[in-house]
Design an enzyme around this catalytic site. Sequence first.
Site, mmCIF file in Angstrom:
data_model
loop_
_atom_site.group_PDB
_atom_site.id
_atom_site.type_symbol
_atom_site.label_atom_id
_atom_site.label_comp_id
_atom_site.label_asym_id
_atom_site.label_seq_id
_atom_site.Cartn_x
_atom_site.Cartn_y
_atom_site.Cartn_z
ATOM 1 C CG HIS A 259 -1.737 1.142 1.715
ATOM 2 N ND1 HIS A 259 -3.081 0.746 0.999
ATOM 3 C CD2 HIS A 259 -1.500 2.600 2.124
ATOM 4 C CE1 HIS A 259 -3.930 2.312 0.995
ATOM 5 N NE2 HIS A 259 -2.596 3.382 1.392
ATOM 6 C CD GLU A 260 1.375 3.835 3.235
ATOM 7 O OE1 GLU A 260 1.863 4.645 3.038
ATOM 8 O OE2 GLU A 260 0.402 3.530 4.695
ATOM 9 C CG HIS A 263 0.737 6.706 -0.900
ATOM 10 N ND1 HIS A 263 -0.887 7.187 -1.329
ATOM 11 C CD2 HIS A 263 -0.299 6.006 0.040
ATOM 12 C CE1 HIS A 263 -1.127 6.883 -0.857
ATOM 13 N NE2 HIS A 263 -1.107 6.393 0.585
ATOM 14 C CD GLU A 298 -5.229 5.847 0.306
ATOM 15 O OE1 GLU A 298 -4.991 4.622 0.301
ATOM 16 O OE2 GLU A 298 -4.227 6.768 1.223
#
Length: 504
Positions: A259-260, A263, A298
């Site tokens: 997830h990170e 980003h 996101e």
Amino acid sequence: MSHTALTEQVSRLSDLLNVINLLNWDASTGMPNGASLHRGQQIATLSSLAQNIILSSEFAAALAEEQKNADLTLHQQRSHQALAQAIAHYKKVPASLVIEQAQLVAVAEVAWREARAQNKFHLFQPYLEKIVDLKRRFADAVGYENHPYEALTHEYEPGLTVPALKTLFAQLQQRLLPLVKRVHAAPKPDNAFLHRHFPVAQQRELSTQLAAMIGYDFQRGRLDTTTHPFEISITREDVRITTRFNPQFINAGLFGTLHEAGHAIYEQNVSPALTGTALTLDLFGLYAVAGASYGVHESQSRLWENRVGRSLPFWQNHYATLQHTFPGVLDDISLEQFHRAINRSEPSLIRVEADELTYDFHVMLRVEIEMGLMDGSLRVADLPAFWAEKIQAYLGIKPTTDTDGVLQDIHWSKGMIGAFPTYTLGNVMGSQFMAAAQQQQPSLERELAQGNYAPLKDWLTENILQHGRTYLPHELLQRVTGNGLDATPYLDYLEQKFTTLYPI
């Protein structure tokens, strides 16, 4: 971009905000708790300096001079618009409010950590009450159209209105609630093996390997551990991610890292030409961030975590590596069992560990709370009870501790009221972007099935990432997909995925 008085001023502003990001990263990863008061003062000083630059007569004069140029590039036009909006914004917001917030959130975050560790909401309550009061004063200062909440969401998602948000949530609930009931009534796949012992050192090794594989450049980044995972950009050449590893649950660290990394891939692939310009800065929140909005950001993290990282083709390529990383731990578990387990849907208390099907209900709960806090219909003291009541209504479960309930997220301690809607916006936009990528690149599914993530990353870079903050979210969506915000591709994806995974 030519070197002018304005570019010099904006470059100084960019340096200040990058240093603020670095101090924030340190505060969440390595700083001793005792330093929080002084760190708050340091960030307040830098925030004040940034605001002073924006409001200086030299800044206004340099902007006015450049706006006389009839031959401006798109980047210059958009940069000028952003700077003019920032000047107008800070003329409305008292400097004392900016300083007060920087000082308050530094100590509030430490109080939140203590309250979370001790499972005592009352330790954090007085800080949250001050933050809510400050945010109400902020909303009154900047103004809003429909609801004070809009004054806060604008920082994270420019143009988002409360009516639009309510319409989106209603659309999601209409199709998700019946689907959730059907899925949760069906037999659940076994996932007990995800809670076997997974040593942290090996988890870090695997997470690092997979993050690099999807496109996160560790030559310009690093992975650290923290209480609440996040990504932060110092410049496009220094984009850092954090995660948290649980030795008894593989999902938390693994999918938190993906997830990170999503980003970070965004920030690392913004055009170098935008470095040091207003199109890599959040001038309202005084952060260095290059994404078009938090929702668009996101869309990237959720896309890489879920659309790629939880897909069957991903694990057809990498399950053997996972088994090899933890010798003997998953030898008795087939690929299909593992894939079904990591996508198991069930009511859960923790947002960052929620499955795709129930995730948006966690967001809706927090948005409902934030709206209530901002319009005064909800008191901070009533939050634990309200939280328990609402999560029961949405998902049929109740937290037994404040740590698993109202204290689980870091956002409020950082003053980030108004950011939560962007998680659901990201889910929706991510599905729209993925549908567009699949349509425009017929070979994409085959490439992903072969473990080749470069074509997807290249498409995202070309269409979204390189542009930084050049386009507003709705403009970017329209350019890339030909449509405005539309939950249909997201809902279709969830329905197709979970009716395939579950015998319903």
